[in-house]
Enzyme design. Structure first.
Site, mmCIF file in Angstrom:
data_model
loop_
_atom_site.group_PDB
_atom_site.id
_atom_site.type_symbol
_atom_site.label_atom_id
_atom_site.label_comp_id
_atom_site.label_asym_id
_atom_site.label_seq_id
_atom_site.Cartn_x
_atom_site.Cartn_y
_atom_site.Cartn_z
ATOM 1 N N HIS A 140 -63.397 -58.324 -96.539
ATOM 2 C CA HIS A 140 -61.944 -58.524 -96.638
ATOM 3 C C HIS A 140 -61.271 -58.280 -95.290
ATOM 4 O O HIS A 140 -60.444 -59.091 -94.837
ATOM 5 C CB HIS A 140 -61.362 -57.597 -97.710
ATOM 6 C CG HIS A 140 -59.861 -57.602 -97.766
ATOM 7 N ND1 HIS A 140 -59.143 -58.688 -98.207
ATOM 8 C CD2 HIS A 140 -58.936 -56.658 -97.413
ATOM 9 C CE1 HIS A 140 -57.841 -58.409 -98.129
ATOM 10 N NE2 HIS A 140 -57.694 -57.190 -97.652
ATOM 11 N N GLU A 206 -54.482 -58.338 -105.356
ATOM 12 C CA GLU A 206 -55.620 -57.776 -104.627
ATOM 13 C C GLU A 206 -56.547 -57.151 -105.646
ATOM 14 O O GLU A 206 -56.153 -56.266 -106.410
ATOM 15 C CB GLU A 206 -55.162 -56.740 -103.589
ATOM 16 C CG GLU A 206 -54.458 -57.381 -102.399
ATOM 17 C CD GLU A 206 -54.236 -56.435 -101.222
ATOM 18 O OE1 GLU A 206 -54.162 -55.211 -101.439
ATOM 19 O OE2 GLU A 206 -54.142 -56.943 -100.083
ATOM 20 N N ASP A 240 -53.435 -54.466 -106.597
ATOM 21 C CA ASP A 240 -52.420 -54.079 -105.610
ATOM 22 C C ASP A 240 -51.662 -55.337 -105.173
ATOM 23 O O ASP A 240 -51.895 -55.892 -104.115
ATOM 24 C CB ASP A 240 -53.136 -53.413 -104.425
ATOM 25 C CG ASP A 240 -52.168 -52.909 -103.375
ATOM 26 O OD1 ASP A 240 -51.019 -52.616 -103.731
ATOM 27 O OD2 ASP A 240 -52.576 -52.820 -102.202
ATOM 28 N N GLN A 247 -45.174 -59.014 -95.889
ATOM 29 C CA GLN A 247 -46.164 -58.192 -95.174
ATOM 30 C C GLN A 247 -46.303 -58.616 -93.705
ATOM 31 O O GLN A 247 -46.306 -57.783 -92.798
ATOM 32 C CB GLN A 247 -47.514 -58.332 -95.892
ATOM 33 C CG GLN A 247 -48.643 -57.488 -95.308
ATOM 34 C CD GLN A 247 -49.954 -57.650 -96.103
ATOM 35 O OE1 GLN A 247 -50.001 -58.324 -97.122
ATOM 36 N NE2 GLN A 247 -51.008 -57.025 -95.624
ATOM 37 N N TYR A 251 -45.258 -55.465 -91.128
ATOM 38 C CA TYR A 251 -46.335 -54.467 -91.100
ATOM 39 C C TYR A 251 -46.604 -53.823 -89.736
ATOM 40 O O TYR A 251 -47.263 -52.798 -89.663
ATOM 41 C CB TYR A 251 -47.629 -55.053 -91.688
ATOM 42 C CG TYR A 251 -48.543 -55.795 -90.736
ATOM 43 C CD1 TYR A 251 -49.753 -55.203 -90.332
ATOM 44 C CD2 TYR A 251 -48.226 -57.060 -90.275
ATOM 45 C CE1 TYR A 251 -50.608 -55.883 -89.475
ATOM 46 C CE2 TYR A 251 -49.075 -57.743 -89.435
ATOM 47 C CZ TYR A 251 -50.261 -57.157 -89.034
ATOM 48 O OH TYR A 251 -51.105 -57.820 -88.193
ATOM 49 N N SER A 264 -47.997 -52.132 -108.626
ATOM 50 C CA SER A 264 -49.465 -52.184 -108.629
ATOM 51 C C SER A 264 -49.877 -51.919 -110.065
ATOM 52 O O SER A 264 -49.291 -51.061 -110.729
ATOM 53 C CB SER A 264 -50.080 -51.118 -107.723
ATOM 54 O OG SER A 264 -49.562 -51.202 -106.422
ATOM 55 N N THR A 357 -58.848 -54.221 -101.186
ATOM 56 C CA THR A 357 -59.355 -55.469 -101.759
ATOM 57 C C THR A 357 -60.873 -55.546 -101.623
ATOM 58 O O THR A 357 -61.414 -55.287 -100.546
ATOM 59 C CB THR A 357 -58.717 -56.658 -101.027
ATOM 60 O OG1 THR A 357 -57.311 -56.502 -101.095
ATOM 61 C CG2 THR A 357 -59.126 -57.981 -101.673
HETATM 62 MN MN MN Z 1 -54.441 -53.041 -101.180
#
Ligand code: MN
Length: 423
Positions: A140, A206, A240, A247, A251, A264, A357
């Protein structure tokens, strides 16, 4: 310590591929129409009310507080410690065994304590304190690094030396069956530095698993890898949900924030490490060698858990989006917990630690739409004629998980939720 006897049979009729045979005995919190909340286990297609059994004296040989199974969450029970979890699990198994008549032949107790699972509502099992999300799948991290940065240097230099993680938010963790609204936020068109405000157009799932802390530590205390499993009450499936467009913009430099903390989803049943014991497997080899505090305490510190993600669109048939496995994770639970506490950070009963993930080596094992569609470049055709780059309103995502070997099978149930239009 004996954990699973695959030869055990129950007087309850258990469908062949049930997630909940007599050697699983997960714990959760349930509610019956009009009834009070109670702690429960699952057996086949049924739910057993542990509060009623306790009131009727079925646990009298175990030192349990009187109303321990009547509480809104399992936290107080979890805090009683591993020997108590073990005794309760064994007693439930004993009561459900074919040869045991105590409950089987007690009509009153049966009517009061055994319900069809379809007749009860499964609630959030744990009052979650702190929530940490790791980033422990090499596949991932490599996929995301390739897409967001540079395929040649997909993993940042720290990744192979420590289990990367961030502190998440516990308030918006919801239980399977609870739906949520598409999040809104700041997004930027590709190449632009000027944001607009809109509902997320790249809503994703996720595929993760989580473990629940069962034994607290004090500030300054560190958990060595060989002690880590003594601090774990059990595991759940965990979705998630992530808004990729939010994002991408927010981020840097401190990591995920509003792209992750709107919801979540956890599965309602907590599976014990005792039930998972026969499904241990070798953890992936690690190169470069990790620092001594992260060394595995045993070769088989991973678990072989098959994981699936299904998409049920508003109209038409469901489709399986991917099949992955918990054993693919580069960093195991014991390494995650050792790393989390190596600086003296204390953990508490009820904390939730998610894996990140879980993607595998092949494209059909990728654990997010971001990877499955390669950031929307390869849309997935659905049986109803539509296609998906990311999730649409009305889509239901269902996570499933199970362990299977030549002797038996246990499962996790499911973590399911539907995306509602943004408010
Ligand atoms: Mn996550």
């Amino acid at each position: 310590m004996e954990t699973i006897d695959f030869m055990l049979t129950s007087w309850i009729d258990i469908p062949k591929n049930s997630d909940f045979p007599i050697y699983n005995i997960p714990l959760g919190i349930a509610k019956n129409k009009g009834s009070k909340i109670f702690a429960a286990t699952a057996i086949g297609d049924y739910v057993l009310n542990l509060s009623t059994l306790h009131n009727l004296g079925f646990f009298k040989d175990i030192p349990l507080p009187a109303n321990i199974f009547d509480r809104e969450y399992l936290n107080d029970f979890v805090a009683l410690g591993k020997p108590i979890w073990h005794s309760v699990r064994n007693r439930i198994k004993e009561l459900l065994q074919s040869s045991n008549a105590e409950l089987r032949d007690n009509k009153h107790a049966l009517t009061e304590s055994l319900y069809k699972m379809s007749d009860v509502e499964l609630l959030m099992p744990i009052k979650i304190g702190d929530y940490t999300d790791f980033y422990s799948s090499k596949e991932h991290a490599t996929n995301v690094g390739s897409m967001f940065r540079d395929p040649k240097n997909a993993l940042l230099p720290n990744w192979l030396h420590l289990p990367v993680a961030y502190h998440g938010r516990a308030s918006s963790i919801i239980v399977s069956g609870q739906n949520f609204h598409r999040p809104k936020g700041q997004v930027t068109p590709p190449g632009s530095d000027v944001p607009t405000f809109s509902p997320s157009k790249s809503l994703d799932f996720e595929l993760e698993m989580a473990f629940i802390i069962g034994k607290s530590t004090g500030l300054g205390q560190y958990i060595p890898t060989k002690e880590a499993e003594n601090h774990i009450f059990g595991m759940t499936l965990f979705n998630d949900w992530s808004a990729r467009d939010i994002q991408r913009w927010e981020y840097v430099p401190l990591g995920p924030f509003l792209a992750k903390n709107f919801a979540s989803t956890t599965s309602p049943w907590i599976i014990s490490l005792e039930a998972l014991e026969p499904f241990r497997t070798k953890a992936p080899g690690q190169n470069p060698k990790v620092l001594p505090y992260l060394k595995h305490s045993r070769d088989d510190s991973a678990f072989d858990i098959t994981l699936e993600v299904w998409l049920q669109p508003e109209r038409g048939e469901a489709i399986k989006l991917c099949t992955s496995n918990y054993k693919y994770l580069y960093w195991t639970m014991e390494q995650q917990l050792a790393h989390h506490t190596v600086n003296g950070c204390n953990i508490n009963v009820g904390d939730l630690m998610a894996s990140g993930t879980i993607s595998g080596p092949t494209p059909d094992s990728f654990g997010s739409l971001l990877e499955l569609t390669w950031s929307g470049k390869n849309p997935i055709p659905l049986p109803n004629g539509e296609q998906r780059k990311f999730l649409e309103d009305g889509d239901t995502v269902i996570l499933k998980g199970y362990c299977q070997n030549e002797k038996g099978r246990i499962g996790f149930g499911e973590a399911r939720a539907t995306v509602l239009p943004s408010l």
